[in-house]
Write a protein that holds these residues in place. Structure first.
Motif, PDB file in Angstrom:
ATOM      1  N   SER A 100       0.815  -1.215   0.000  1.00  0.00           N
ATOM      2  CA  SER A 100       0.000   0.000   0.000  1.00  0.00           C
ATOM      3  C   SER A 100       0.849   1.265   0.000  1.00  0.00           C
ATOM      4  N   PHE A 101       2.062   1.176   0.557  1.00  0.00           N
ATOM      5  CA  PHE A 101       2.938   2.333   0.691  1.00  0.00           C
ATOM      6  C   PHE A 101       3.924   2.392  -0.477  1.00  0.00           C
ATOM      7  N   PRO A 102       4.415   3.586  -0.818  1.00  0.00           N
ATOM      8  CA  PRO A 102       5.518   3.673  -1.780  1.00  0.00           C
ATOM      9  C   PRO A 102       6.745   2.941  -1.235  1.00  0.00           C
ATOM     10  N   GLU A 103       7.591   2.460  -2.127  1.00  0.00           N
ATOM     11  CA  GLU A 103       8.729   1.650  -1.696  1.00  0.00           C
ATOM     12  C   GLU A 103       9.640   2.402  -0.738  1.00  0.00           C
ATOM     13  N   ASP A 104       9.819   3.704  -0.955  1.00  0.00           N
ATOM     14  CA  ASP A 104      10.706   4.464  -0.079  1.00  0.00           C
ATOM     15  C   ASP A 104      10.062   4.761   1.284  1.00  0.00           C
ATOM     16  N   LYS A 105       8.794   4.381   1.438  1.00  0.00           N
ATOM     17  CA  LYS A 105       8.105   4.566   2.715  1.00  0.00           C
ATOM     18  C   LYS A 105       7.804   3.218   3.386  1.00  0.00           C
ATOM     19  N   SER A 106       8.502   2.164   2.970  1.00  0.00           N
ATOM     20  CA  SER A 106       8.217   0.833   3.508  1.00  0.00           C
ATOM     21  C   SER A 106       8.468   0.765   5.011  1.00  0.00           C
ATOM     22  N   SER A 107       9.450   1.532   5.500  1.00  0.00           N
ATOM     23  CA  SER A 107       9.700   1.523   6.945  1.00  0.00           C
ATOM     24  C   SER A 107       8.508   2.088   7.702  1.00  0.00           C
ATOM     25  N   ASN A 108       7.810   3.062   7.098  1.00  0.00           N
ATOM     26  CA  ASN A 108       6.609   3.605   7.726  1.00  0.00           C
ATOM     27  C   ASN A 108       5.501   2.557   7.795  1.00  0.00           C
ATOM     28  N   ALA A 109       5.416   1.728   6.757  1.00  0.00           N
ATOM     29  CA  ALA A 109       4.403   0.674   6.738  1.00  0.00           C
ATOM     30  C   ALA A 109       4.643  -0.317   7.865  1.00  0.00           C
ATOM     31  N   LEU A 110       5.898  -0.741   8.017  1.00  0.00           N
ATOM     32  CA  LEU A 110       6.225  -1.701   9.070  1.00  0.00           C
ATOM     33  C   LEU A 110       6.076  -1.070  10.455  1.00  0.00           C
ATOM     34  N   SER A 111       6.383   0.224  10.557  1.00  0.00           N
ATOM     35  CA  SER A 111       6.222   0.915  11.834  1.00  0.00           C
ATOM     36  C   SER A 111       4.744   0.987  12.218  1.00  0.00           C
ATOM     37  N   LEU A 112       3.890   1.273  11.226  1.00  0.00           N
ATOM     38  CA  LEU A 112       2.447   1.296  11.488  1.00  0.00           C
ATOM     39  C   LEU A 112       1.965  -0.075  11.927  1.00  0.00           C
ATOM     40  N   TRP A 113       2.460  -1.113  11.254  1.00  0.00           N
ATOM     41  CA  TRP A 113       2.060  -2.483  11.613  1.00  0.00           C
ATOM     42  C   TRP A 113       2.509  -2.807  13.043  1.00  0.00           C
ATOM     43  N   ALA A 114       3.745  -2.469  13.366  1.00  0.00           N
ATOM     44  CA  ALA A 114       4.272  -2.792  14.699  1.00  0.00           C
ATOM     45  C   ALA A 114       3.502  -2.061  15.790  1.00  0.00           C
ATOM     46  N   MET A 115       3.181  -0.785  15.549  1.00  0.00           N
ATOM     47  CA  MET A 115       2.438  -0.026  16.553  1.00  0.00           C
ATOM     48  C   MET A 115       1.029  -0.600  16.736  1.00  0.00           C
ATOM     49  N   THR A 116       0.401  -0.994  15.631  1.00  0.00           N
ATOM     50  CA  THR A 116      -0.935  -1.587  15.713  1.00  0.00           C
ATOM     51  C   THR A 116      -0.892  -2.887  16.493  1.00  0.00           C
ATOM     52  N   ALA A 117       0.116  -3.709  16.202  1.00  0.00           N
ATOM     53  CA  ALA A 117       0.235  -5.002  16.875  1.00  0.00           C
ATOM     54  C   ALA A 117       0.556  -4.839  18.352  1.00  0.00           C
ATOM     55  N   THR A 118       1.244  -3.756  18.703  1.00  0.00           N
ATOM     56  CA  THR A 118       1.629  -3.547  20.096  1.00  0.00           C
ATOM     57  C   THR A 118       0.472  -3.020  20.937  1.00  0.00           C
ATOM     58  N   VAL A 119      -0.502  -2.381  20.299  1.00  0.00           N
ATOM     59  CA  VAL A 119      -1.647  -1.860  21.052  1.00  0.00           C
ATOM     60  C   VAL A 119      -2.439  -3.007  21.681  1.00  0.00           C
ATOM     61  N   GLY A 120      -2.375  -4.199  21.085  1.00  0.00           N
ATOM     62  CA  GLY A 120      -3.116  -5.345  21.600  1.00  0.00           C
ATOM     63  C   GLY A 120      -2.862  -5.636  23.066  1.00  0.00           C
ATOM     64  N   PRO A 121      -1.590  -5.745  23.491  1.00  0.00           N
ATOM     65  CA  PRO A 121      -1.328  -5.992  24.908  1.00  0.00           C
ATOM     66  C   PRO A 121      -1.819  -4.887  25.833  1.00  0.00           C
ATOM     67  N   ILE A 122      -1.951  -3.645  25.307  1.00  0.00           N
ATOM     68  CA  ILE A 122      -2.494  -2.572  26.140  1.00  0.00           C
ATOM     69  C   ILE A 122      -3.993  -2.768  26.326  1.00  0.00           C
ATOM     70  N   ALA A 123      -4.686  -2.964  25.207  1.00  0.00           N
ATOM     71  CA  ALA A 123      -6.147  -3.009  25.248  1.00  0.00           C
ATOM     72  C   ALA A 123      -6.682  -4.370  25.685  1.00  0.00           C
ATOM     73  N   GLY A 124      -5.967  -5.452  25.335  1.00  0.00           N
ATOM     74  CA  GLY A 124      -6.491  -6.796  25.563  1.00  0.00           C
ATOM     75  C   GLY A 124      -6.880  -7.112  26.999  1.00  0.00           C
ATOM     76  N   PRO A 125      -5.929  -7.066  27.938  1.00  0.00           N
ATOM     77  CA  PRO A 125      -6.282  -7.419  29.317  1.00  0.00           C
ATOM     78  C   PRO A 125      -7.342  -6.515  29.928  1.00  0.00           C
ATOM     79  N   ALA A 126      -7.220  -5.191  29.714  1.00  0.00           N
ATOM     80  CA  ALA A 126      -8.196  -4.272  30.300  1.00  0.00           C
ATOM     81  C   ALA A 126      -9.572  -4.462  29.671  1.00  0.00           C
ATOM     82  N   LEU A 127      -9.623  -4.575  28.343  1.00  0.00           N
ATOM     83  CA  LEU A 127     -10.899  -4.769  27.659  1.00  0.00           C
ATOM     84  C   LEU A 127     -11.519  -6.106  28.036  1.00  0.00           C
ATOM     85  N   GLY A 128     -10.674  -7.145  28.089  1.00  0.00           N
ATOM     86  CA  GLY A 128     -11.181  -8.460  28.473  1.00  0.00           C
ATOM     87  C   GLY A 128     -11.728  -8.474  29.886  1.00  0.00           C
ATOM     88  N   GLY A 129     -11.042  -7.799  30.800  1.00  0.00           N
ATOM     89  CA  GLY A 129     -11.505  -7.733  32.178  1.00  0.00           C
ATOM     90  C   GLY A 129     -12.795  -6.954  32.305  1.00  0.00           C
TER      91      GLY A 129
END
Length: 518
Positions: free
Chosen positions: A136-165
């Motif tokens: 989806s991103f231009p090739e020279d912005k691939s690091s931004n794509a992976l950074s967005l993915w990593a940040m999205t994946a990391t939000v899970g541990p923040i929201a998961g336990p609190a939301l589940g509880g």
């Protein structure tokens, strides 16, 4: 195996299609990661409602992880067989369907079957979400794509336990699974509208059926053996012996077959590379400790400290705060740093956090509980990306997808095995400390006699009630001491495996395609 078959590259997305497409892919990733942690705090409640022990309830987590591990190596073959976009959308829809089945489950057996299906279809979501974002991103912005993915994946541990509880306390544990239904349907619909004209070609390919069946055989038998070992008194049970023998034989057969098969389901020859071997073993052992402690900590907080599920979730939620905050900074540091140094700092940080937890007492306050979890976000930020860079460094582009898939398979399966082993270790050490404490509850022990007399005098308890209260306190103390042992051993192991990082060759910079893997 290739997760991205040969095809003509499409132009990056622009405008509203770019916004909607990246949001939907990130949402699907979030749903997947959220589901791996949202059940942690609900296990005690879920187990009670279904009439099973907490140990049996933990299967909800471990079987999902094991099934997920088995399906990841098949992502490459399935992508070439079905097409990247179709596979991603179908995986999301099946994830939604299995989530609904989890919520409707009338007993543990049905719930576990649905969780196995959920884990199997979740396998392709991680590598394919990365691939779609990169496209989806231009090739020279691939690091931004992976950074967005990593940040999205990391939000899970923040929201998961609190939301589940919160869901468990306010509604019903079933809703931790029902929540996936609207999210998944929305994500699948948007992704199909945005990406369907960017489909990769599909072609019929043979699959290593024998290798796949032997993989399933040893993974399943080993996981069941580890989960049931404690309940069946380990090798005093013929069932455990049979499972162990099946796991050993099928594993040896799997190794022989995969090394001799022309197109194996898993390319084990990748382990011949020093960086791949050292990095994969290091990240897998570390993740086993990381994930297992995320599972057992909420159980102790709820079971022995009396916290509600939502409060236990809030205690563990701060894990992802520093992970998200430090992700952009890590992207700037990585190109100028030796990945081995960053990974070493992460392991030392984890050791420090677990040592802090090994000092817990039964009257621990909320701040003392939360502080190590908050600080744990710092080594978590330094954990995945540098080790993934080490694992994939020096590999030709054609080997990157297979290497990423194999290392993720080993890591996720290690998380399932680690949960079983540390849960057993906690139980064994609790029994050990309980026996030692019971030795002190003798009528000849003046401390014991004084405690009972004090309860009778100050609280006007009967002897039976005072003794029962004392025994309850003794149980809590034994569990706390057992958990302290688990935390201390975890801290030591993190230090012990640091040399594995330094057996690899120096790696600077960069994140290879497909990096990541929360």
């Amino acid at each position: 195996m290739n997760t991205q078959p040969d095809h003509i590259a499409k132009a990056p997305l622009t405008g509203i299609r770019f916004v909607l497409g990246t949001f939907a892919v990130a949402l699907a990733t979030f749903m997947n990661v959220l589901d791996s942690s949202i059940a942690n705090v609900a296990i005690p409640t879920l187990s009670g409602n279904l009439g099973v022990s907490v140990d049996e309830g933990t299967w909800v987590i471990t079987l999902f992880a094991a099934a997920n591990a088995v399906s990841i190596p098949l992502t490459g073959w399935l992508t070439q067989r079905v097409g990247q976009v179709r596979l991603f959308v179908w995986a999301i829809l099946l994830f939604v369907l299995s989530s609904a089945a989890c919520g409707l489950a009338p007993n543990l057996l049905v719930l576990l079957a649905a969780r196995v299906v959920q884990g199997l279809v979740a396998g392709p979501l991680v590598p394919l979400s990365q691939a779609l974002l990169l496209a989806s991103f231009p090739e020279d912005k691939s690091s931004n794509a992976l950074s967005l993915w990593a940040m999205t994946a990391t939000v899970g541990p923040i929201a998961g336990p609190a939301l589940g509880g919160w869901i468990t306390d306010s509604y019903n544990w079933s809703w931790i699974f029902y929540i996936n239904v609207p999210v998944g349907l929305f994500a699948a619909g948007v992704i199909w509208m945005v990406y369907r004209d960017r489909e990769t070609p599909a072609r019929k390919l043979p699959i290593d059926v024998i290798g796949l069946l032997s993989l399933i055989a040893w993974v399943a038998s080993l996981q069941i053996m580890l989960d049931k070992g404690k309940d069946l008194d380990w090798f005093n049970s013929p069932v455990i012996w049979v499972l162990t023998i099946v796991a050993a034989i099928s594993f040896l057969f799997f190794l022989i077959w995969e090394f001799t098969e022309e197109k194996p389901v898993i390319d084990l020859r990748l382990f011949a590379g020093r960086n791949f071997l050292g990095g994969t073993v290091a990240i897998s052992v570390a993740y086993a400790l990381f994930f297992a402690n995320l599972v057992i900590l909420p159980q102790w907080i709820q079971g022995y400290l009396g916290y509600r599920a939502v409060d236990a979730g809030l205690v563990t939620a701060p894990l992802g705060i520093f992970s998200v905050m430090l992700a952009p900074l890590l992207g700037k540091i990585m190109p100028r740093s030796d990945s081995r140094v960053l990974a070493t700092l992460a392991f030392v940080g984890f050791a420090g956090v677990f040592f802090m937890r090994s000092r817990y007492t039964t009257d621990v306050d909320a701040f003392t509980l939360v502080l190590p979890t908050l600080l744990q976000g710092i080594p978590t930020a330094l954990f995945f990306t540098p080790l993934t860079a080490i694992i994939l460094s020096g590999l030709p582009p054609g080997k990157i997808p297979a290497a990423a898939g194999l290392s993720n398979f080993v890591r996720i399966f290690a998380g399932a095995v680690g949960t079983s082993l540390l849960s057993t270790k906690w139980s064994d050490r609790t029994i050990f400390h309980h026996a030692r404490l019971v030795d002190q509850t003798s009528v000849n022990n003046p401390n014991f006699i004084g405690t009972i007399a004090n309860l009778q005098t100050t609280l006007e308890f009967s002897t039976a009630k005072a003794t029962a209260l004392f025994e309850s306190s003794l149980d809590a103390q034994a569990s706390m001491l057992g958990l302290n042992d688990v935390f201390w051993v975890s801290a030591v192991i993190f230090i012990v495996i640091v040399p594995l990082i330094w057996l690899t060759r120096p790696t600077r910079g960069a994140s290879a395609p497909g990096a990541g893997g929360h």
